[in-house]
Design an enzyme around this catalytic site. Structure first.
Site, PDB file in Angstrom:
ATOM      1  N   GLY A 183       0.798  -1.222   0.000  1.00 25.64           N
ATOM      2  CA  GLY A 183       0.000   0.000   0.000  1.00 25.64           C
ATOM      3  C   GLY A 183       0.828   1.268   0.000  1.00 25.64           C
ATOM      4  O   GLY A 183       2.022   1.272   0.352  1.00 25.64           O
ATOM      5  N   TYR A 215      -8.752  -2.002   3.635  1.00 26.12           N
ATOM      6  CA  TYR A 215      -9.615  -1.880   2.461  1.00 26.12           C
ATOM      7  C   TYR A 215      -9.838  -0.394   2.224  1.00 26.12           C
ATOM      8  O   TYR A 215     -10.320   0.308   3.115  1.00 26.12           O
ATOM      9  CB  TYR A 215     -10.927  -2.602   2.730  1.00 26.12           C
ATOM     10  CG  TYR A 215     -11.843  -2.752   1.546  1.00 26.12           C
ATOM     11  CD1 TYR A 215     -12.047  -3.993   0.947  1.00 26.12           C
ATOM     12  CD2 TYR A 215     -12.530  -1.659   1.033  1.00 26.12           C
ATOM     13  CE1 TYR A 215     -12.911  -4.142  -0.133  1.00 26.12           C
ATOM     14  CE2 TYR A 215     -13.379  -1.792  -0.054  1.00 26.12           C
ATOM     15  CZ  TYR A 215     -13.574  -3.027  -0.636  1.00 26.12           C
ATOM     16  OH  TYR A 215     -14.424  -3.181  -1.705  1.00 26.12           O
ATOM     17  N   ASP A 256     -11.649  10.380   8.274  1.00 23.96           N
ATOM     18  CA  ASP A 256     -12.632  11.443   8.477  1.00 23.96           C
ATOM     19  C   ASP A 256     -14.034  10.988   8.092  1.00 23.96           C
ATOM     20  O   ASP A 256     -15.034  11.624   8.457  1.00 23.96           O
ATOM     21  CB  ASP A 256     -12.250  12.680   7.662  1.00 23.96           C
ATOM     22  CG  ASP A 256     -12.206  12.417   6.160  1.00 23.96           C
ATOM     23  OD1 ASP A 256     -11.814  11.295   5.754  1.00 23.96           O
ATOM     24  OD2 ASP A 256     -12.534  13.327   5.385  1.00 23.96           O
ATOM     25  N   TYR A 258     -17.557   2.047   4.357  1.00 25.15           N
ATOM     26  CA  TYR A 258     -16.146   2.268   4.688  1.00 25.15           C
ATOM     27  C   TYR A 258     -16.027   3.038   6.000  1.00 25.15           C
ATOM     28  O   TYR A 258     -15.261   2.656   6.895  1.00 25.15           O
ATOM     29  CB  TYR A 258     -15.463   3.044   3.556  1.00 25.15           C
ATOM     30  CG  TYR A 258     -14.034   3.415   3.855  1.00 25.15           C
ATOM     31  CD1 TYR A 258     -12.996   2.525   3.633  1.00 25.15           C
ATOM     32  CD2 TYR A 258     -13.715   4.676   4.368  1.00 25.15           C
ATOM     33  CE1 TYR A 258     -11.680   2.869   3.912  1.00 25.15           C
ATOM     34  CE2 TYR A 258     -12.404   5.026   4.654  1.00 25.15           C
ATOM     35  CZ  TYR A 258     -11.392   4.116   4.426  1.00 25.15           C
ATOM     36  OH  TYR A 258     -10.098   4.457   4.710  1.00 25.15           O
TER      37      TYR A 258
END
Length: 739
Positions: free
Chosen positions: A470, A521, A562, A585
């Protein structure tokens, strides 16, 4: 017969506050106002809690009696010196700290010494119990900055003004101590000076010899050592100094009771006539040769002499008690720790050899402002110290813990101390390396000098970074390389955080000192269709990892978003605001926060927002610039306001917090609130790309699957640690140019 070994006690731990009040033109720059200590008496209790025994503390002439003793205001000093006395901390009182006195005088005022002595007497009469004084901090350094380089008032740029300023400061010190001792005969002089060393090529050895002799000038004057046989005596007379002024010091010696040595990584210099090797800003000369003057640490193949060797030189020259009166490094947290530990170890070893090193001084307790510009501007550039002032109250850093350890006889044991500081690693070299082995050091010191790149191999505990593929994981690895933080970057095959067995096995094998979870994810819209996969990676996995870390006593750092907020606020969200995610998410991150902190209350959870960085091609800013530079229209939301986060800032700051031992929820984002379309325009403007191709549209027209909050700007009640978005964007562009 059994002979008990002699135990030599370690040095004391002192501390100090950066308290410079310097004048530039008609403007005074006051560090006590900048750092807030001017109005925070409670700071003194914080200092006492970490175990310091003495503190360099200001009762500054400019602040106390700016218009003369008749109107002096002693209330500030009365309260604070009284509190220090109650706390059992000995003040080492400073009267002028890089200053030039009130407006009615200056460093080249012939009456300056008598005027300061009058103030010194008043201080001693008001506080007769105070034993230690530094009437003038770093006279040589202040004279150079004020009389030779023109940075500070009276802005001289010639040798004679430098000499006048220095002689004035040293005479003022003698007269001030005389006045103080008439009140308190037991008063002691702790005289500070920035002690550097100059190295050079063979051609410039004469210039290095001169500068290496001049560095002792303030100590030599006070000790009555400067005489006609000295190279510096002749030099001062050639500048226009009257011999009678120098003879006065021979007749009025005032040797310090403690020589306070201040040493910084920039204090050692290298002179090289091959100017083409170095930036033009380093070029100068002496009228005989042109040369570059650069930091020795950036060019010397063997490394620098370093504080241990310089302390020993000072001891051999004067035979007077020593203290390191400033230990500070404006750098990342682990480098600050390494610098303090290196100087402490050097002082301990010297004491074991019979050198009278009394103390090591943590500097600066509250950090410092704008020393990157030598305090000639008020840019707001802040370097944290023992405490970090970017929180609502001074926040103790890892340095505070180290000081507490040293003050109580405990050996600091942070795993990152096993790595040498950047000044001892090969990457410190910015220019073609040159041998700087000095010819004027003794055999033992030459050996010290040559050891700087040698490291005894030892087993090191690593930082485990999860998320090898990542963007964030790769950024951690890149910056850990730069910071000298040994790490292991783990793929899912090496540790699957959704599998408790895999996590336990990997942690047992690695035994890391901390874990960074940079995996997860990240496809916000796909998560609406892949709910289970998102929750498993973002909530269940971190909870499993937290439980395993807690069982093994391993600190954990993980990330949130956030998007845990619903956007109904119109002001920045802080850590204690209620979460109400609008999408899957965001729900996965909100659930992770709760589960991680329940399983591992000492975990550090960082909420961040819309990050962008210079090292990947798939973040919003980079994609926008690529399309705009190609002449393509770039579409972005005009009604969704965020606080973008520059990845290098995020990584550096989270590493500092992790090293500090911080825990719980923190918000980290660059200061600023901006809509996505405006962010694209800001990036274009910074890069010099046509911003007119940015097409701003309402979010509802962008075809996004997952609902987003219209406002998710992050603020903080724990500390605003990242710089402004404009600042970050400028550095992003500069870094992209280098990549």
């Amino acid at each position: 017969m059994n002979i008990e070994p002699i135990t030599i006690s370690p040095p004391e731990v002192w501390a100090g506050i950066e308290c410079t009040v310097n004048r530039v033109g008609d403007q005074y720059f006051d560090q006590l106002e900048r750092n807030g200590h001017a109005t925070r008496l409670e700071d003194l209790d914080l200092f006492a809690e970490i175990g310091v025994r003495a503190i360099r503390y200001p009762v500054l002439w400019e602040r106390t009696a700016p218009n003369g003793l008749e109107t002096a205001d002693w209330s500030w000093a009365d309260e604070r010196l009284g509190r220090l006395r109650e706390l059992g901390i000995r003040p080492i009182v400073g009267l002028v700290h890089h200053g030039s006195g009130p407006r009615h005088t200056s460093l080249i005022d012939p009456a300056f010494p008598e005027k300061l002595a009058e103030f010194a007497r008043a201080v001693a009469e008001r506080y007769p119990w105070v034993e230690y004084y530094t009437p003038v901090n770093e006279p040589l350094t202040t004279a150079r900055f004020s009389g030779m380089y023109g940075h500070w008032y009276p802005h001289g740029q010639d040798g004679l003004t430098f000499a006048r300023a220095l002689l004035t400061e040293c005479r003022a010190t003698v007269l001030s101590m005389r006045a103080i001792r008439e009140v308190n005969p037991a008063a002691q002089l702790v005289q500070t000076e920035d002690l550097g060393k100059t190295h050079s090529t063979p051609l410039l050895a004469y210039q290095a010899e001169f500068e290496n002799e001049r560095r002792w000038l303030s100590f030599d004057l006070l000790c009555g050592r400067l005489n006609r046989s000295s190279l510096i005596w002749t030099h001062l007379c050639d500048l226009g100094v009257n011999e009678a002024e120098l003879e006065w010091f021979l007749a009025n010696p005032c040797p310090p009771d403690v020589l306070g040595i201040n040493h910084y990584l920039t204090s050692e210099r290298f002179l090289d006539e091959r100017t083409e090797r170095y930036p033009t800003g380093s070029h100068g000369g002496n009228g005989k040769h042109n040369y570059a003057d650069v930091e020795a640490v950036r060019v010397c193949a063997e490394g620098t002499a370093g504080p241990r060797a310089l302390l020993k030189e000072t001891w051999e020259r004067y035979g007077l008690p020593l203290a390191v009166t400033e230990v500070h490094l404006g750098c990342t947290r682990e480098e600050q720790l390494r610098w303090l530990k290196e100087i402490w170890d050097g002082a301990v070893s010297l004491r074991n050899e019979g050198v009278d090193v009394r103390a090591i001084t943590a500097w600066s307790l509250l950090g410092a402002y704008d020393w990157n510009s030598l305090v000639t501007r008020a840019d707001g550039f802040y370097e944290p110290g023992v405490f970090d002032l970017r929180s609502p109250q001074p926040r103790p850093t890892a340095i505070a813990r180290m000081i507490s350890d040293l003050a109580t006889g405990r050996e600091p044991n942070h795993p990152l101390l096993d790595t040498l500081g950047w000044w001892r690693r090969p990457e410190r070299l910015l220019y073609p390396s040159v041998s700087c082995r000095p010819s004027d050091l003794g055999k033992e010191q030459i050996l010290d000098f040559g050891k700087t790149e040698i490291k005894t191999p030892k087993s090191q505990r690593l930082l485990a970074i999860i998320g090898a593929r990542g963007t964030l994981g790769k950024a951690f690895a890149r910056l850990c390389d730069i910071r000298g933080i040994p790490y292991q970057l783990l793929t899912r095959q090496e540790m699957d955080i959704t599998d408790p067995t895999s996590v336990d096995a990997a942690l047992t094998e690695l035994n890391p000192w901390a874990v960074v979870n940079a995996a997860g994810y990240v496809r916000v819209d796909d998560a609406e269709r892949e709910v289970d996969a998102c929750l498993r990676a973002n909530a269940e996995g971190p909870a499993i990892l937290a439980a395993s870390c807690a069982r093994q006593g391993i600190p954990l750092l993980t990330f949130s978003s956030d998007l845990v907020f619903d956007g109904t606020f119109a002001t920045p969200y802080i850590e204690t605001d209620a979460v109400a995610p609008l999408n899957v998410y965001g729900r996965s991150k909100a659930e992770a926060e709760v589960r991680v902190l329940q399983a591992h209350p000492s975990a550090l959870v960082i909420r961040t927002s819309a990050f962008f960085g210079p090292w990947d091609d798939y973040n919003f800013v980079t994609i926008a610039l690529r399309q705009l530079a190609a002449g393509q229209t770039f579409v972005a939301a005009e009604d969704s306001v965020v606080s973008p986060t520059y990845v290098p800032d995020l990584v550096h700051t989270t590493l500092d917090l992790l090293i500090d031992g911080e825990y719980g929820l923190w918000h980290l984002a660059n200061k600023g609130a901006i809509a996505w379309a405006e962010l694209a325009r800001l990036a274009a403007s910074t890069a010099g790309v046509d911003a007119s191709l940015v097409e701003a549209r309402p979010t509802r027209e962008l075809g996004l699957t997952a609902p987003r909050p219209t406002y998710s700007v992050l603020g903080s009640e724990r500390g605003v640690l990242l710089p402004s978005l404009d600042n970050a964007m400028s550095r992003y562009f500069d870094e992209r140019q280098r990549v």
